[in-house]
Design an enzyme around this catalytic site. Structure first.
Site, PDB file in Angstrom:
ATOM      1  CE  LYS A 148     -36.684  22.340  35.745  1.00 30.16           C
ATOM      2  NZ  LYS A 148     -37.310  22.506  36.200  1.00 30.16           N
ATOM      3  CE1 TYR A 191     -35.565  17.965  39.643  1.00 31.93           C
ATOM      4  CE2 TYR A 191     -36.759  17.276  37.282  1.00 31.93           C
ATOM      5  CZ  TYR A 191     -35.557  17.902  38.481  1.00 31.93           C
ATOM      6  OH  TYR A 191     -35.758  19.160  37.913  1.00 31.93           O
ATOM      7  CG  ASN A 236     -38.485  26.174  36.788  1.00 34.44           C
ATOM      8  OD1 ASN A 236     -38.214  25.294  36.126  1.00 34.44           O
ATOM      9  ND2 ASN A 236     -38.675  26.358  38.425  1.00 34.44           N
ATOM     10  CG  HIS A 268     -31.913  21.216  38.121  1.00 34.99           C
ATOM     11  ND1 HIS A 268     -32.033  20.472  39.404  1.00 34.99           N
ATOM     12  CD2 HIS A 268     -30.648  20.776  37.519  1.00 34.99           C
ATOM     13  CE1 HIS A 268     -31.570  20.528  39.643  1.00 34.99           C
ATOM     14  NE2 HIS A 268     -30.001  19.775  38.675  1.00 34.99           N
ATOM     15  CD  GLU A 291     -28.617  18.021  41.436  1.00 37.49           C
ATOM     16  OE1 GLU A 291     -28.275  18.988  40.112  1.00 37.49           O
ATOM     17  OE2 GLU A 291     -29.436  17.613  41.513  1.00 37.49           O
TER      18      GLU A 291
HETATM   19  P1  IDP Z   1     -34.700  24.553  41.672  1.00 38.99           P
HETATM   20  O1  IDP Z   1     -35.503  23.938  40.610  1.00 38.99           O
HETATM   21  O2  IDP Z   1     -35.185  26.081  42.247  1.00 38.99           O
HETATM   22  O3  IDP Z   1     -34.112  23.919  42.705  1.00 38.99           O
HETATM   23  P2  IDP Z   1     -36.689  22.490  43.695  1.00 38.99           P
HETATM   24  O4  IDP Z   1     -37.299  22.793  44.823  1.00 38.99           O
HETATM   25  O5  IDP Z   1     -35.618  22.168  43.593  1.00 38.99           O
HETATM   26  O6  IDP Z   1     -36.211  23.734  42.685  1.00 38.99           O
HETATM   27  O7  IDP Z   1     -37.888  22.202  43.000  1.00 38.99           O
HETATM   28  C1  IDP Z   1     -37.418  20.912  41.424  1.00 38.99           C
HETATM   29  C2  IDP Z   1     -38.425  21.470  40.268  1.00 38.99           C
HETATM   30  O8  IDP Z   1     -39.967  20.730  40.667  1.00 38.99           O
HETATM   31  C3  IDP Z   1     -38.417  22.808  40.499  1.00 38.99           C
HETATM   32  O9  IDP Z   1     -37.695  23.371  39.436  1.00 38.99           O
HETATM   33  C4  IDP Z   1     -40.118  22.492  39.644  1.00 38.99           C
HETATM   34  O10 IDP Z   1     -40.099  22.641  38.550  1.00 38.99           O
HETATM   35  C5  IDP Z   1     -40.788  21.957  40.746  1.00 38.99           C
HETATM   36  N1  IDP Z   1     -41.406  22.428  41.806  1.00 38.99           N
HETATM   37  C6  IDP Z   1     -41.119  22.596  43.003  1.00 38.99           C
HETATM   38  N2  IDP Z   1     -41.825  23.182  43.314  1.00 38.99           N
HETATM   39  C7  IDP Z   1     -42.787  22.652  43.215  1.00 38.99           C
HETATM   40  C8  IDP Z   1     -44.145  23.401  43.559  1.00 38.99           C
HETATM   41  O11 IDP Z   1     -44.435  23.634  44.926  1.00 38.99           O
HETATM   42  N3  IDP Z   1     -45.450  23.739  42.873  1.00 38.99           N
HETATM   43  C9  IDP Z   1     -44.499  23.557  41.488  1.00 38.99           C
HETATM   44  N4  IDP Z   1     -44.003  23.107  40.676  1.00 38.99           N
HETATM   45  C10 IDP Z   1     -42.907  22.357  41.929  1.00 38.99           C
HETATM   46 MG    MG Z   2     -33.484  21.973  42.556  1.00 36.83          MG
END
Ligand code: IDP
Ligand code: MG
Length: 140
Positions: A11, A51, A118, A121, A132
């Site tokens: 990212k 997304y 974070n 992905h 994807e």
């Molecule tokens: P993942 O990347 O661990 O699969 P997902 O639930 O698919 O997590 O969410 C996609 C991205 O959206 C996450 O990596 C993170 O950057 C962001 N995200 C997910 N949940 C939250 C939240 O509750 N608050 C803020 N950002 C979130």
């Molecule tokens: Mg995800």
């Protein structure tokens, strides 16, 4: 036997902090193969596809804005159980509680932003990976 594939994204926070090599090193050190790699500036159209499952969630718009904020690196990695394996290398979504030893646990923290930054992905299922990979590497 064709091995499983996953889509990994470094990212904008990971690219900006110079962690592309670190992420690739961890993928390779674990023993997965890098099948394809490209750096790109994602636009809204590509991110809306990628997304789609998050449309309507409170963090969706901040997530799209964040993912457009700088270049990203898209990677296809392969190997038996690579989808599960890379998710394990990445650690859980929230970097504050991601286990030390994982990419998110070692390299990221809560920055107080609306969307959690974070580093990476990783696809979460065979269906997501297929979908994807086609978005970032059309007909690969
Ligand atoms: P993942 O990347 O661990 O699969 P997902 O639930 O698919 O997590 O969410 C996609 C991205 O959206 C996450 O990596 C993170 O950057 C962001 N995200 C997910 N949940 C939250 C939240 O509750 N608050 C803020 N950002 C979130
Ligand atoms: Mg995800």
């Amino acid at each position: 036997m064709s091995s499983e594939k996953t889509l990994i994204l470094v990212k904008p926070d990971g690219v900006a902090r110079g962690l592309v090599g670190e992420v690739i090193s961890r993928i390779e050190a674990k023993g997965y193969a890098i099948d394809a790699l490209r750096m790109l500036q994602a636009d809204r159209a590509i991110l809306e596809k990628h997304y789609a499952e998050h449309i309507g969630k409170p963090f969706y718009e901040p997530l799209v804005e964040f993912m457009m904020s700088g270049p990203i690196v898209a990677i296809v990695a392969s190997g038996n159980r690579v989808i599960e394996g890379f998710r394990s290398l990445a650690g859980v979504t929230d970097p504050t509680v991601a286990a030390p030893g994982t990419i998110r646990g070692d390299l990221a923290r809560d920055q107080g932003t609306k969307v959690v930054q974070n580093i990476v992905h990783g696809s979460d299922s065979i269906e997501s990976a297929t979908r994807e990979i086609e978005i970032f590497f059309p007909s690969k």
